[in-house]
Scaffold this active site. Structure first.
Site, PDB file in Angstrom:
ATOM      1  N   TYR A  67       3.917   5.960   2.593  1.00  7.56           N
ATOM      2  CA  TYR A  67       2.995   7.099   2.740  1.00  7.56           C
ATOM      3  C   TYR A  67       3.846   8.361   2.754  1.00  7.56           C
ATOM      4  CZ  TYR A  67      -0.653   3.755   3.493  1.00  7.56           C
ATOM      5  OH  TYR A  67      -1.541   2.736   3.301  1.00  7.56           O
ATOM      6  N   ARG A 117       0.834  -1.205   0.000  1.00  9.05           N
ATOM      7  CA  ARG A 117       0.000   0.000   0.000  1.00  9.05           C
ATOM      8  C   ARG A 117       0.858   1.240   0.000  1.00  9.05           C
ATOM      9  NH1 ARG A 117      -5.029   0.600   2.001  1.00  9.05           N
ATOM     10  NH2 ARG A 117      -4.686   2.570   0.927  1.00  9.05           N
ATOM     11  N   ARG A 138      -3.882   7.161  -3.816  1.00  8.44           N
ATOM     12  CA  ARG A 138      -3.519   5.938  -3.097  1.00  8.44           C
ATOM     13  C   ARG A 138      -3.240   4.839  -4.120  1.00  8.44           C
ATOM     14  NH1 ARG A 138      -7.595   8.374  -0.012  1.00  8.44           N
ATOM     15  NH2 ARG A 138      -7.285   8.358   2.238  1.00  8.44           N
ATOM     16  N   ARG A 141       2.602   4.231 -16.227  1.00  5.48           N
ATOM     17  CA  ARG A 141       2.912   3.898 -17.625  1.00  5.48           C
ATOM     18  C   ARG A 141       4.202   4.591 -18.056  1.00  5.48           C
ATOM     19  NH1 ARG A 141       0.298  -0.283 -17.902  1.00  5.48           N
ATOM     20  NH2 ARG A 141      -1.954  -0.252 -18.172  1.00  5.48           N
ATOM     21  N   GLU A 199     -11.995   7.509  -4.758  1.00  3.94           N
ATOM     22  CA  GLU A 199     -12.276   7.246  -3.338  1.00  3.94           C
ATOM     23  C   GLU A 199     -13.665   7.797  -3.013  1.00  3.94           C
ATOM     24  OE1 GLU A 199     -10.613   5.951  -0.610  1.00  3.94           O
ATOM     25  OE2 GLU A 199      -8.861   5.352  -1.760  1.00  3.94           O
ATOM     26  N   CYS A 253      -7.750   2.873 -12.335  1.00  2.69           N
ATOM     27  CA  CYS A 253      -7.969   4.027 -11.461  1.00  2.69           C
ATOM     28  C   CYS A 253      -9.423   4.064 -11.025  1.00  2.69           C
ATOM     29  CB  CYS A 253      -7.649   5.323 -12.194  1.00  2.69           C
ATOM     30  SG  CYS A 253      -5.934   5.482 -12.690  1.00  2.69           S
ATOM     31  N   ARG A 287      -1.739   6.719   7.773  1.00  2.00           N
ATOM     32  CA  ARG A 287      -1.345   5.424   8.346  1.00  2.00           C
ATOM     33  C   ARG A 287      -0.029   5.544   9.078  1.00  2.00           C
ATOM     34  NH1 ARG A 287      -3.760   0.609   6.827  1.00  2.00           N
ATOM     35  NH2 ARG A 287      -2.695  -0.029   8.702  1.00  2.00           N
TER      36      ARG A 287
END
Length: 119
Positions: A106, A6, A88, A62, A76, A73, A114
């Site tokens: 992050y 992540r 994210r 890419r 959220e 894609c 996080r």
């Protein structure tokens, strides 16, 4: 073995250059910290907060050489009070490393999302 990695980054603005630059930083850092090549990556899911509409984050991947990696894609959900301008990702990778050796990334303001796993 398949693992998920992540990451997130807060970009400066809803413009094409900011989204590409931020996503490039995120993907590059994630790849470096986990010692990955594009051959290790199975797929990548990118999300962007609803205030980012100027470009698809996958375009940055890419441009980094993810030509044969499936990318997608999504938006959220718009949670009131959520951190704005965040890209994210969740990358699925092939690796023999245990979960404890996976480095989630992050960056910038997204560190606040996080703090328990941000490196």
């Amino acid at each position: 073995m398949v693992r998920a990695v992540r990451g997130a980054i807060q970009v400066d603005a809803d413009d094409r250059d900011s989204i590409i630059e931020g996503t490039t930083e995120l993907v590059s850092t994630l790849m470096e910290r986990n010692r990955l090549t594009t051959d290790d990556v199975i797929s990548v899911l990118f999300t962007a907060t609803p205030d980012l509409t100027a470009e698809f984050p996958a375009l940055a991947a890419r441009k980094l050489g993810f030509h044969e990696v499936p990318l997608i894609c999504c938006s959220e959900i718009g949670v009131p009070g959520a951190l704005p301008r965040v890209v994210r990702l969740m990358a699925h990778i092939e690796t023999d490393r245990p979960r404890s050796e996976i480095h989630h990334v992050y960056l910038r303001g997204a560190v606040a999302l996080r703090q328990d796993i941000a490196q």
